[in-house]
Enzyme design. Structure first.
Site, PDB file in Angstrom:
ATOM      1  N   ARG A 196      46.381  49.462  13.939  1.00  0.00           N
ATOM      2  CA  ARG A 196      45.894  49.174  15.291  1.00  0.00           C
ATOM      3  C   ARG A 196      47.064  48.683  16.138  1.00  0.00           C
ATOM      4  O   ARG A 196      48.031  48.107  15.613  1.00  0.00           O
ATOM      5  CB  ARG A 196      44.809  48.087  15.238  1.00  0.00           C
ATOM      6  CG  ARG A 196      43.533  48.535  14.574  1.00  0.00           C
ATOM      7  CD  ARG A 196      42.730  49.474  15.482  1.00  0.00           C
ATOM      8  NE  ARG A 196      41.450  49.818  14.868  1.00  0.00           N
ATOM      9  CZ  ARG A 196      41.196  50.981  14.265  1.00  0.00           C
ATOM     10  NH1 ARG A 196      42.127  51.909  14.187  1.00  0.00           N
ATOM     11  NH2 ARG A 196      40.002  51.228  13.764  1.00  0.00           N
ATOM     12  N   HIS A 244      46.471  58.308  19.153  1.00  0.00           N
ATOM     13  CA  HIS A 244      45.453  57.849  18.194  1.00  0.00           C
ATOM     14  C   HIS A 244      44.718  59.036  17.545  1.00  0.00           C
ATOM     15  O   HIS A 244      43.487  59.097  17.549  1.00  0.00           O
ATOM     16  CB  HIS A 244      44.449  56.901  18.869  1.00  0.00           C
ATOM     17  CG  HIS A 244      43.803  55.959  17.885  1.00  0.00           C
ATOM     18  ND1 HIS A 244      43.545  54.639  18.167  1.00  0.00           N
ATOM     19  CD2 HIS A 244      43.360  56.135  16.610  1.00  0.00           C
ATOM     20  CE1 HIS A 244      42.973  54.069  17.126  1.00  0.00           C
ATOM     21  NE2 HIS A 244      42.848  54.962  16.171  1.00  0.00           N
TER      22      HIS A 244
HETATM   23  P1  NDP Z   1      40.402  49.779   3.551  1.00  0.00           P
HETATM   24  O1  NDP Z   1      39.494  48.678   3.920  1.00  0.00           O
HETATM   25  O2  NDP Z   1      39.988  50.763   2.510  1.00  0.00           O
HETATM   26  O3  NDP Z   1      41.808  49.170   3.080  1.00  0.00           O
HETATM   27  C1  NDP Z   1      42.448  48.108   3.719  1.00  0.00           C
HETATM   28  C2  NDP Z   1      43.648  47.679   2.909  1.00  0.00           C
HETATM   29  O4  NDP Z   1      44.335  46.643   3.617  1.00  0.00           O
HETATM   30  C3  NDP Z   1      43.274  47.101   1.542  1.00  0.00           C
HETATM   31  O5  NDP Z   1      44.228  47.498   0.567  1.00  0.00           O
HETATM   32  C4  NDP Z   1      43.367  45.596   1.783  1.00  0.00           C
HETATM   33  O6  NDP Z   1      43.653  44.827   0.626  1.00  0.00           O
HETATM   34  C5  NDP Z   1      44.543  45.540   2.732  1.00  0.00           C
HETATM   35  N1  NDP Z   1      44.563  44.265   3.468  1.00  0.00           N
HETATM   36  C6  NDP Z   1      43.592  43.737   4.237  1.00  0.00           C
HETATM   37  N2  NDP Z   1      43.965  42.522   4.699  1.00  0.00           N
HETATM   38  C7  NDP Z   1      45.205  42.297   4.196  1.00  0.00           C
HETATM   39  C8  NDP Z   1      46.109  41.226   4.287  1.00  0.00           C
HETATM   40  N3  NDP Z   1      45.825  40.116   4.995  1.00  0.00           N
HETATM   41  N4  NDP Z   1      47.290  41.299   3.635  1.00  0.00           N
HETATM   42  C9  NDP Z   1      47.601  42.398   2.893  1.00  0.00           C
HETATM   43  N5  NDP Z   1      46.768  43.472   2.768  1.00  0.00           N
HETATM   44  C10 NDP Z   1      45.586  43.414   3.412  1.00  0.00           C
HETATM   45  O7  NDP Z   1      40.770  50.543   4.909  1.00  0.00           O
HETATM   46  P2  NDP Z   1      41.114  52.074   5.166  1.00  0.00           P
HETATM   47  O8  NDP Z   1      42.220  52.481   4.254  1.00  0.00           O
HETATM   48  O9  NDP Z   1      39.879  52.900   5.204  1.00  0.00           O
HETATM   49  O10 NDP Z   1      41.648  52.003   6.692  1.00  0.00           O
HETATM   50  C11 NDP Z   1      42.741  51.159   7.008  1.00  0.00           C
HETATM   51  C12 NDP Z   1      42.926  51.075   8.505  1.00  0.00           C
HETATM   52  O11 NDP Z   1      43.465  52.287   9.007  1.00  0.00           O
HETATM   53  C13 NDP Z   1      41.675  50.876   9.348  1.00  0.00           C
HETATM   54  O12 NDP Z   1      41.203  49.552   9.321  1.00  0.00           O
HETATM   55  C14 NDP Z   1      42.190  51.260  10.720  1.00  0.00           C
HETATM   56  O13 NDP Z   1      42.859  50.136  11.301  1.00  0.00           O
HETATM   57  C15 NDP Z   1      43.247  52.331  10.412  1.00  0.00           C
HETATM   58  N6  NDP Z   1      42.811  53.678  10.792  1.00  0.00           N
HETATM   59  C16 NDP Z   1      43.529  54.356  11.730  1.00  0.00           C
HETATM   60  C17 NDP Z   1      43.170  55.620  12.116  1.00  0.00           C
HETATM   61  C18 NDP Z   1      44.015  56.410  13.078  1.00  0.00           C
HETATM   62  O14 NDP Z   1      43.657  57.549  13.404  1.00  0.00           O
HETATM   63  N7  NDP Z   1      45.131  55.884  13.542  1.00  0.00           N
HETATM   64  C19 NDP Z   1      41.971  56.278  11.581  1.00  0.00           C
HETATM   65  C20 NDP Z   1      41.308  55.499  10.563  1.00  0.00           C
HETATM   66  C21 NDP Z   1      41.705  54.249  10.211  1.00  0.00           C
HETATM   67  P3  NDP Z   1      42.583  44.773  -0.623  1.00  0.00           P
HETATM   68  O15 NDP Z   1      42.733  46.083  -1.332  1.00  0.00           O
HETATM   69  O16 NDP Z   1      43.084  43.630  -1.437  1.00  0.00           O
HETATM   70  O17 NDP Z   1      41.226  44.571  -0.024  1.00  0.00           O
END
Ligand code: NDP
Length: 327
Positions: free
Chosen positions: A242, A290
Site C-alpha cells: 500500500r 495499482h
Molecule cells: P496475507 O495476509 O496472506 O499475508 C501477509 C503477510 O504479511 C504474512 O506473511 C504476515 O505474517 C506478514 N506480516 C503482517 N504483519 C507483519 C509485520 N508487522 N511484520 C512482518 N510481517 C508481517 O496477505 P496477501 O499475501 O494476500 O496480501 C498481502 C498484501 O498485498 C495485501 O494486504 C495488500 O496490501 C497487497 N496487495 C496488493 C495488490 C496490488 O495490486 N498492488 C493486490 C492484492 C494485494 P504472518 O505470516 O506471520 O501472518
C-alpha cells in the site's frame, strides 16, 4: 433481508464503480438457488444516506464511504473485493464484532508473481539502461550479475509473497522472506526471518526489496530511511503493498543519493496519483496504476457467497481477518 425474503447485498465504494460485480453475484446466487437483491451506492466520497440500510445483510466493499456502518444496523458480513482490509478498518464506525472477509485467490497470486518477477528481473538485468542505449542506437554490454549473486527480500510472506518467493528461488535468486511469525514450513531455496527481531538480518544488503505486507499500524512506513539505508547501494525497491508503506520523503532522498537506484511503485497514498506528484518526474521511479494483480469478479462473487453461507452457519470464514493483527 428484504420483505420478499431476499438476501440484500450492498455494493459500496467511494471511488470505484462496483457495477462490475452485479452480474457475477447474481449468477452465483442463482446457481445456489438463493434469492438476491443487489443494491449499489453511487461512487461518492461522502455518504448522504442509505435508503433501506436496515435490510442490508452483506456489504461488498472497496474503500466504502466513511461513516457507512451505522446506516447498516443488521449487516452481518463486510466483504472486501481485495486481499487487503485496511480500507475497511480505517473507518471508526465499523462495528467491532462485524465479521470481515477478504479475498484469497490463487489467480491473484499468479498475477502478483508475474508482476514482481518481471520487476525484479527488469531491475537485475538493467532493462531501463538498455532502453536508454537503444534510444541512442548504442550497443554496449553491461556487467551481468548472476541471479545467484542477487538477493531479493520479500516483506510479507503470505498468500502472494510466498508464491513470488518460490518462483524467484526457482530462477536462482537468493531469496529472503520476512513475516510476523516464524514460517510453518520453510520454503526450499529461501531463508526466513520473523518479527522485529528478524528485521535487520532480513534487510541487510538486499539488492531488491519487495513490499507485500498488509497495511497495519505495525507495517505503515516500513520503507523508511532506516530500512533503505540497510539495503545494498543502488538497490531496487518494489512496492506492491500500500502507498502508506512508503515514507515518500525518505524514498526521494534515497533515490537522490543513489542508495536506491530504482523504485517500482504500484500503490500510492493518493490514487489516482495526482498530476503534480513528484514521482511522475523523479528519475529512477517506475509507476503502474495499482494493477499488480486483480481478482476475477467471478472469484470475488463465489467467495462472497461462500463467506455469507459460513456466517449464517456460524462457521469461520475461508479467508478470515484477524482484527487484532489488522489483516
Ligand atoms: P496475507 O495476509 O496472506 O499475508 C501477509 C503477510 O504479511 C504474512 O506473511 C504476515 O505474517 C506478514 N506480516 C503482517 N504483519 C507483519 C509485520 N508487522 N511484520 C512482518 N510481517 C508481517 O496477505 P496477501 O499475501 O494476500 O496480501 C498481502 C498484501 O498485498 C495485501 O494486504 C495488500 O496490501 C497487497 N496487495 C496488493 C495488490 C496490488 O495490486 N498492488 C493486490 C492484492 C494485494 P504472518 O505470516 O506471520 O501472518
Amino acid at each position: 433481508m428484504n420483505a420478499r425474503g431476499e438476501t440484500v447485498v450492498l455494493l459500496a465504494s467511494r471511488g470505484l464503480d462496483m457495477g462490475y460485480m452485479r452480474a457475477p453475484l447474481q449468477s452465483v446466487f442463482d446457481q445456489a438457488g438463493l434469492p438476491l437483491e443487489l443494491r449499489q451506492l453511487a461512487p461518492t466520497p461522502t455518504l448522504a444516506g442509505v435508503a433501506g440500510g436496515e435490510e442490508v445483510d452483506v456489504a461488498l466493499c472497496w474503500e466504502p464511504p466513511l461513516g457507512l456502518w451505522p446506516q447498516l444496523p443488521r449487516v452481518r458480513l463486510a466483504q472486501s473485493v481485495g486481499a487487503g482490509v485496511d480500507h475497511l478498518l480505517e473507518d471508526a464506525t465499523l462495528p467491532p464484532d462485524l465479521t470481515l472477509g477478504r479475498i484469497r485467490d490463487p489467480h491473484m497470486a499468479s498475477g502478483m508473481t508475474a508482476y514482481v518477477v518481471g520487476a525484479v528481473t527488469a531491475g537485475h538485468r538493467q532493462r531501463a539502461a538498455y532502453a536508454r542505449q537503444q534510444a541512442q542506437r548504442h550497443w554496449q554490454e553491461l556487467p551481468v550479475v548472476p541471479a545467484t549473486h542477487y538477493t531479493v527480500g520479500i516483506a510479507g510472506m503470505g498468500t502472494l509473497g510466498t508464491r513470488c518467493a518460490q518462483v524467484l528461488a526457482a530462477i536462482g535468486y537468493q531469496v529472503r522472506g520476512w513475516s510476523r511469525s516464524a514460517a510453518a514450513t520453510p520454503l526450499p531455496g529461501c531463508t526466513h526471518h520473523a518479527g522485529e527481531a528478524g528485521r535487520e538480518a532480513f534487510l541487510d544488503r538486499l539488492d531488491a526489496l519487495v513490499c507485500l505486507l498488509p497495511l497495519t499500524a505495525q507495517t505503515e512506513g516500513f520503507v523508511n530511511a532506516q530500512s533503505l539505508a540497510a539495503l545494498a547501494p543502488g538497490a531496487h525497491v518494489i512496492n506492491v503493498g500500500r502507498g502508506l508503506h512508503v515514507v515518500e520523503a525518505d524514498l526521494q532522498a534515497a533515490l537522490a543519493s543513489g542508495q536506491v537506484g530504482l523504485a517500482t511503485l504500484d500503490s500510492f497514498v493518493q490514487e489516482p496519483l495526482p498530476q503534480d506528484h513528484p514521482w511522475w518526474r523523479t528519475p529512477g521511479v517506475e509507476i503502474t496504476p495499482h494493477i499488480a494483480t486483480r481478482t476475477s469478479p467471478a472469484v470475488i462473487a463465489a467467495q462472497t457467497l461462500r463467506h455469507w453461507l459460513q456466517v449464517q452457519a456460524g462457521q469461520p470464514l475461508d479467508a478470515a481477518v484477524d482484527r487484532t493483527q489488522g489483516y
